[in-house]
Design a protein around this motif. Structure first.
Motif, PDB file in Angstrom:
ATOM      1  N   TYR A 130       0.837  -1.200   0.000  1.00 21.37           N
ATOM      2  CA  TYR A 130       0.000   0.000   0.000  1.00 21.37           C
ATOM      3  C   TYR A 130       0.869   1.245   0.000  1.00 21.37           C
ATOM      4  O   TYR A 130       2.082   1.203   0.229  1.00 21.37           O
ATOM      5  N   ASP A 131       0.245   2.386  -0.263  1.00 20.36           N
ATOM      6  CA  ASP A 131       0.873   3.676   0.002  1.00 20.36           C
ATOM      7  C   ASP A 131      -0.205   4.674   0.394  1.00 20.36           C
ATOM      8  O   ASP A 131      -1.398   4.350   0.363  1.00 20.36           O
ATOM      9  N   THR A 132       0.223   5.865   0.796  1.00 24.30           N
ATOM     10  CA  THR A 132      -0.720   6.837   1.345  1.00 24.30           C
ATOM     11  C   THR A 132      -0.458   8.233   0.804  1.00 24.30           C
ATOM     12  O   THR A 132       0.644   8.547   0.330  1.00 24.30           O
ATOM     13  N   PHE A 133      -1.472   9.078   0.904  1.00 22.63           N
ATOM     14  CA  PHE A 133      -1.393  10.487   0.527  1.00 22.63           C
ATOM     15  C   PHE A 133      -2.078  11.302   1.618  1.00 22.63           C
ATOM     16  O   PHE A 133      -3.116  10.904   2.144  1.00 22.63           O
ATOM     17  N   GLY A 134      -1.506  12.459   1.926  1.00 19.58           N
ATOM     18  CA  GLY A 134      -2.127  13.332   2.907  1.00 19.58           C
ATOM     19  C   GLY A 134      -1.692  13.040   4.329  1.00 19.58           C
ATOM     20  O   GLY A 134      -0.793  12.232   4.575  1.00 19.58           O
ATOM     21  N   SER A 135      -2.362  13.705   5.269  1.00 23.74           N
ATOM     22  CA  SER A 135      -2.015  13.611   6.680  1.00 23.74           C
ATOM     23  C   SER A 135      -2.821  12.527   7.374  1.00 23.74           C
ATOM     24  O   SER A 135      -4.039  12.411   7.172  1.00 23.74           O
ATOM     25  N   ASP A 189      -6.081  13.462   9.059  1.00 22.31           N
ATOM     26  CA  ASP A 189      -7.307  13.752   8.314  1.00 22.31           C
ATOM     27  C   ASP A 189      -8.221  12.535   8.276  1.00 22.31           C
ATOM     28  O   ASP A 189      -7.855  11.443   8.716  1.00 22.31           O
ATOM     29  N   ARG A 190      -9.436  12.719   7.719  1.00 23.60           N
ATOM     30  CA  ARG A 190     -10.380  11.606   7.715  1.00 23.60           C
ATOM     31  C   ARG A 190      -9.902  10.529   6.735  1.00 23.60           C
ATOM     32  O   ARG A 190      -9.601  10.818   5.578  1.00 23.60           O
ATOM     33  N   PRO A 191      -9.829   9.271   7.191  1.00 24.49           N
ATOM     34  CA  PRO A 191      -9.248   8.203   6.373  1.00 24.49           C
ATOM     35  C   PRO A 191     -10.159   7.801   5.218  1.00 24.49           C
ATOM     36  O   PRO A 191     -11.378   7.705   5.367  1.00 24.49           O
ATOM     37  N   LEU A 192      -9.541   7.563   4.067  1.00 21.34           N
ATOM     38  CA  LEU A 192     -10.257   7.174   2.852  1.00 21.34           C
ATOM     39  C   LEU A 192      -9.516   6.003   2.219  1.00 21.34           C
ATOM     40  O   LEU A 192      -8.372   6.146   1.786  1.00 21.34           O
ATOM     41  N   LEU A 193     -10.156   4.859   2.177  1.00 20.85           N
ATOM     42  CA  LEU A 193      -9.551   3.640   1.636  1.00 20.85           C
ATOM     43  C   LEU A 193     -10.032   3.433   0.213  1.00 20.85           C
ATOM     44  O   LEU A 193     -11.243   3.347  -0.043  1.00 20.85           O
ATOM     45  N   LEU A 194      -9.087   3.335  -0.738  1.00 15.29           N
ATOM     46  CA  LEU A 194      -9.405   3.136  -2.151  1.00 15.29           C
ATOM     47  C   LEU A 194      -9.146   1.684  -2.534  1.00 15.29           C
ATOM     48  O   LEU A 194      -8.048   1.161  -2.320  1.00 15.29           O
ATOM     49  N   SER A 232      -6.354  -5.000 -11.515  1.00 15.08           N
ATOM     50  CA  SER A 232      -5.810  -3.647 -11.412  1.00 15.08           C
ATOM     51  C   SER A 232      -5.042  -3.456 -10.116  1.00 15.08           C
ATOM     52  O   SER A 232      -5.473  -3.906  -9.052  1.00 15.08           O
ATOM     53  N   GLN A 233      -3.920  -2.768 -10.212  1.00 17.92           N
ATOM     54  CA  GLN A 233      -3.049  -2.548  -9.072  1.00 17.92           C
ATOM     55  C   GLN A 233      -3.269  -1.156  -8.487  1.00 17.92           C
ATOM     56  O   GLN A 233      -3.990  -0.328  -9.066  1.00 17.92           O
ATOM     57  N   VAL A 250      -5.541   9.415   2.378  1.00 19.81           N
ATOM     58  CA  VAL A 250      -5.871   8.461   1.316  1.00 19.81           C
ATOM     59  C   VAL A 250      -4.936   7.254   1.384  1.00 19.81           C
ATOM     60  O   VAL A 250      -3.714   7.397   1.425  1.00 19.81           O
ATOM     61  N   VAL A 251      -5.526   6.077   1.364  1.00 17.02           N
ATOM     62  CA  VAL A 251      -4.776   4.824   1.349  1.00 17.02           C
ATOM     63  C   VAL A 251      -5.205   4.034   0.118  1.00 17.02           C
ATOM     64  O   VAL A 251      -6.391   3.768  -0.082  1.00 17.02           O
ATOM     65  N   ARG A 252      -4.250   3.692  -0.736  1.00 19.52           N
ATOM     66  CA  ARG A 252      -4.527   2.816  -1.873  1.00 19.52           C
ATOM     67  C   ARG A 252      -3.657   1.570  -1.719  1.00 19.52           C
ATOM     68  O   ARG A 252      -2.563   1.639  -1.143  1.00 19.52           O
ATOM     69  N   PHE A 253      -4.134   0.425  -2.235  1.00 23.20           N
ATOM     70  CA  PHE A 253      -3.392  -0.815  -1.999  1.00 23.20           C
ATOM     71  C   PHE A 253      -3.613  -1.818  -3.121  1.00 23.20           C
ATOM     72  O   PHE A 253      -4.564  -1.705  -3.907  1.00 23.20           O
ATOM     73  N   ASP A 254      -2.715  -2.789  -3.192  1.00 23.78           N
ATOM     74  CA  ASP A 254      -2.862  -3.909  -4.117  1.00 23.78           C
ATOM     75  C   ASP A 254      -3.735  -4.975  -3.462  1.00 23.78           C
ATOM     76  O   ASP A 254      -3.432  -5.435  -2.353  1.00 23.78           O
ATOM     77  N   ASN A 255      -4.805  -5.374  -4.140  1.00 24.56           N
ATOM     78  CA  ASN A 255      -5.554  -6.531  -3.674  1.00 24.56           C
ATOM     79  C   ASN A 255      -4.691  -7.780  -3.729  1.00 24.56           C
ATOM     80  O   ASN A 255      -3.664  -7.818  -4.425  1.00 24.56           O
ATOM     81  N   ARG A 256      -5.087  -8.809  -3.011  1.00 23.71           N
ATOM     82  CA  ARG A 256      -4.396 -10.090  -3.124  1.00 23.71           C
ATOM     83  C   ARG A 256      -4.382 -10.550  -4.587  1.00 23.71           C
ATOM     84  O   ARG A 256      -5.305 -10.294  -5.362  1.00 23.71           O
ATOM     85  N   ASP A 257      -3.312 -11.184  -4.972  1.00 21.54           N
ATOM     86  CA  ASP A 257      -3.112 -11.757  -6.306  1.00 21.54           C
ATOM     87  C   ASP A 257      -2.803 -10.740  -7.396  1.00 21.54           C
ATOM     88  O   ASP A 257      -2.792 -11.102  -8.583  1.00 21.54           O
TER      89      ASP A 257
END
Length: 295
Positions: free
Chosen positions: A14-19, A22-27, A33-34, A53-60
């Motif tokens: 995963y990686d993140t953007f912002g502080s 702040d209010r957490p947002l999971l993408l 798709s990665q 903002v948190v974005r991540f790779d799903n399993r597989d």
């Protein structure tokens, strides 16, 4: 920089953007798709509205755990379900020390987000389901989209990039400019990070085997936004309508000319709608928690 965390017995990249204040947002991204398919500028714009903002790779896919030992799923078989992928997302919140988050999912990611809201309602502050559906039966793809989806594995990077361009010409947004340079760049980076057609097949099997979520979506009580393109060939508009009809009080936002992607010209509308939803949801939650004034 991509980070890694233990979640639900596997490892999630995963990686993140912002502080983090702040209010957490999971993408949550879609089939095959990665995390890099969430455009960095899109993520920064969300962060600019006060989101962590948190974005991540799903399993597989990508740099998260791949289930290589499971091989290719047979007919009617799935080594895991969307419920397991929803538990991965909840496990990532645990690893990040987040009690809850606003959750945004695209396509299969929308299905995972829906499942997360069903299985972990206390972890989902609001739900945004984009170009998704409660079940494959509610929005079967067109023949052209299915043919693009089922293209054979690519023997090399060049072919993978070429097929990505062909696929998005079919399922992308006919009402907006075709951004071939970006598609080619992301396809190449995706190939470099991890090319695993069998992993994609396992994800697809999970979608098919996970059934219809509509009955359980009707039991949800949370702020929800459903976004869909009116020209989507992979998950037609009927999927978005079915999602919005299933979730009590959900807002349905559709766009003419939009297919199965996020055209840059629509980012202000989509990001603004997400920001409106999350800010209102947190304001309502704060109001619910406010102490009752003494008489």
């Amino acid at each position: 920089m991509t980070l890694r965390a233990p979640a639900n017995g596997i490892e999630i990249a995963y990686d993140t953007f912002g502080s983090a204040e702040d209010r957490p947002l999971l993408l949550i991204m879609g089939l095959a798709s990665q995390l890099i398919h969430w455009d960095e500028e899109f993520c920064r714009l969300l962060a600019g509205l006060g989101h962590y903002v948190v974005r991540f790779d799903n399993r597989d896919v990508g740099e998260s755990t791949h289930f290589h030992d499971a091989g290719s799923p047979g007919f009617g078989e799935a080594p895991y379900l969307l419920s397991d992928m929803a538990d991965d997302a909840a496990g990532l919140l645990d690893a990040l020390g987040l009690a809850s988050a606003h959750v945004v999912g695209v396509s299969m990611g929308g299905m995972i987000a829906q499942t997360m809201a069903i299985r972990h309602p206390e972890r989902v502050r609001s739900l945004t389901s984009i170009m998704s559906t409660p079940s494959p039966q509610a929005a079967p793809p067109t023949e052209a989209a299915m043919a693009a989806l089922m293209s054979p594995p690519s023997p090399d990077r060049e072919t993978a990039v070429a097929r990505a361009l062909e696929t998005w010409k079919v399922i992308g947004s006919p009402g907006y400019p075709f951004d071939g340079d970006r598609i080619a760049r992301v396809a190449g980076l995706s190939y470099d990070r991890a090319y695993d057609p069998r992993g994609v097949a396992r994800q697809l099997a999970a979608i098919i085997a996970s059934g219809d979520r509509a009955p359980l979506l009707r039991e949800l009580s949370l702020p929800a936004l459903v976004v869909h393109g009116e020209e989507d060939q992979l998950v037609p508009l009927s999927g978005g309508i079915a999602t919005a009809e299933a979730i009590p009080g959900a807002r349905l936002l559709t766009f003419p000319g939009m297919g199965h992607d996020l055209p840059r010209a629509l980012w202000p509308d989509i990001i603004g709608a997400i920001g409106d939803l999350t800010s209102a949801a947190d304001a309502d939650a704060a109001g619910d928690l406010a102490p009752v004034a003494e008489l």
